[in-house]
Design an enzyme around this catalytic site. Structure first.
Site, mmCIF file in Angstrom:
data_model
loop_
_atom_site.group_PDB
_atom_site.id
_atom_site.type_symbol
_atom_site.label_atom_id
_atom_site.label_comp_id
_atom_site.label_asym_id
_atom_site.label_seq_id
_atom_site.Cartn_x
_atom_site.Cartn_y
_atom_site.Cartn_z
ATOM 1 N N ARG A 144 0.786 -1.237 0.000
ATOM 2 C CA ARG A 144 0.000 0.000 0.000
ATOM 3 C C ARG A 144 0.821 1.291 0.000
ATOM 4 N NH1 ARG A 144 -5.417 0.336 3.371
ATOM 5 N NH2 ARG A 144 -4.038 0.528 5.167
ATOM 6 N N ASP A 145 2.135 1.210 0.006
ATOM 7 C CA ASP A 145 2.933 2.442 -0.066
ATOM 8 C C ASP A 145 4.204 2.202 -0.881
ATOM 9 O OD1 ASP A 145 3.381 5.120 0.359
ATOM 10 O OD2 ASP A 145 4.367 4.841 2.292
ATOM 11 N N LEU A 146 3.997 1.575 -2.043
ATOM 12 C CA LEU A 146 5.129 1.252 -2.911
ATOM 13 C C LEU A 146 5.571 2.504 -3.660
ATOM 14 C CD1 LEU A 146 6.539 -1.467 -3.470
ATOM 15 C CD2 LEU A 146 5.144 -1.654 -5.539
ATOM 16 N N THR A 182 0.867 7.015 -0.552
ATOM 17 C CA THR A 182 1.321 8.296 -1.086
ATOM 18 C C THR A 182 0.503 8.617 -2.330
ATOM 19 O OG1 THR A 182 3.548 7.869 -0.233
ATOM 20 C CG2 THR A 182 3.318 9.566 -1.926
#
Length: 344
Positions: A144-146, A182
């Site tokens: 979820r925040d790659l 992000t």
């Protein structure tokens, strides 16, 4: 100077054994918008990273739970391309901490900014990242925040290490299910109320960062890969990380096939020259020093058509005989002789 007199002024001693637990503690990162801060330290002469809450968040139940969730998810992961969570500590000065392995490397963002990314390295990193994602997704974990800031590339071997599971989600948890990530790398469905993103949200983020690499390298293959990863509807994207790797290999295989075809065409040009030598009854000595393109020169009898006062039609016939294939007539050498014909 005593061993426990360090610049940070912080030493943690195990109250039961009296042994030194952490030393040389130094803050290396504080999240601007998040809740965490990172420290580098040593334990028994080995470097580690401690992830703790910022002072204003210590004791807050929500953020304490978020840090514990990150540890619980990270501790179950054991993969060569994922940073390992080694333990959970409670320290007087820092509160609860996640003990992480120390990675000697730079972020993908830093590597790109330094101009160190090559086409070959980009493909290697994408393949390793997909391997890590496939492992995660097999455990029902969505990162979820790659993004490039959460991908470390080791100095030794240039290998991927995926970090920061602070926004990750797993089927084991029913709490902290709000949209996270992000914004620039966030899949569109992640912002829809009541819709929980699945593994294809990570595929979307992978596509965004692949697109950044494609733009930097001017790589059309990576750009095509990025476009499919980032399609708006999840069902239109690659269904899994291994499918992304397969698609990349297919694209590269097609490029290699094209290169082999081009080499074969160059060989045909050489064979054509040998055929003309045989047909005109001339030997190797008959090839004169004339303008050469691609290690191939027209035999002397053919060149004489340009030296003698003959009509252009005759020269064109010889040119067509020397270059019988359409692909040969697309070469720079054919264009050169064609221009000479028109100017005569």
């Amino acid at each position: 100077m005593a061993d426990n007199d360090v610049s940070s002024g912080f030493i943690h001693v195990d109250t039961q054994s009296g042994e030194l637990s952490f030393s040389n503690l130094s803050e290396i990162y504080v999240s601007f918008s998040g809740y965490a801060r990172l420290f580098r330290c040593q334990r028994y002469n080995r470097l580690h990273i401690l992830k703790a809450l910022k002072p204003s968040y210590i004791g807050n139940p929500f953020y304490e739970q978020a840090l514990r969730k990150e540890f619980d998810i990270g501790y179950q992961l054991e993969h060569p391309h994922i940073c390992r969570a080694l333990g959970w500590e409670t320290l007087p000065e820092l509160g609860h901490c996640i003990v992480l392995e120390y990675i000697d490397g730079a972020t993908l963002r830093e590597l790109m900014a330094q101009g160190r990314l090559t086409a070959a390295l980009a493909r290697k990193l994408i393949a390793e990242l997909c391997d890590a994602l496939n492992y995660l997704h097999g455990k029902q974990v969505v990162h979820r925040d790659l993004k490039p800031e959460n991908i470390l590339v080791t100095h030794n071997g240039s290998n991927i290490k995926l970090i920061d599971f602070g926004l990750s989600d797993s089927d084991d948890y029913e709490v902290l299910k709000m949209p996270a990530g992000t914004r620039y790398y966030l899949a569109p469905e992640a912002l829809k109320p009541g819709q929980l993103p699945d593994l294809r949200a990570d595929i979307y983020s992978l596509g965004i960062l692949t697109g950044e690499m494609a733009e930097l390298l001017k790589d059309k293959k990576l750009a095509a890969l990025s476009r499919k990863c980032t399609r708006r509807k999840p069902e239109d994207r690659y269904p899994s990380a291994p499918e992304v790797v397969k698609a990349l290999h297919r694209m590269d295989s097609a490029r290699q096939l094209y290169q082999r075809i081009a080499a074969a065409c160059a060989g045909l040009l050489l064979l054509t020259g040998g055929y003309l030598l045989w047909k005109t009854g001339t030997g190797p000595d008959s090839v004169t020093s004339l303008p050469v393109y691609g290690n191939y020169a027209l035999p002397e009898p053919c060149w004489r058509y340009w030296e003698e006062d003959t009509v252009s039609a005759g020269r064109q016939e010889v040119l067509d005989e020397a270059f019988p294939l359409p692909v040969q007539r697309q070469s720079a050498m054919y264009t050169r002789y064609k221009d000479l014909t028109l100017r005569q």
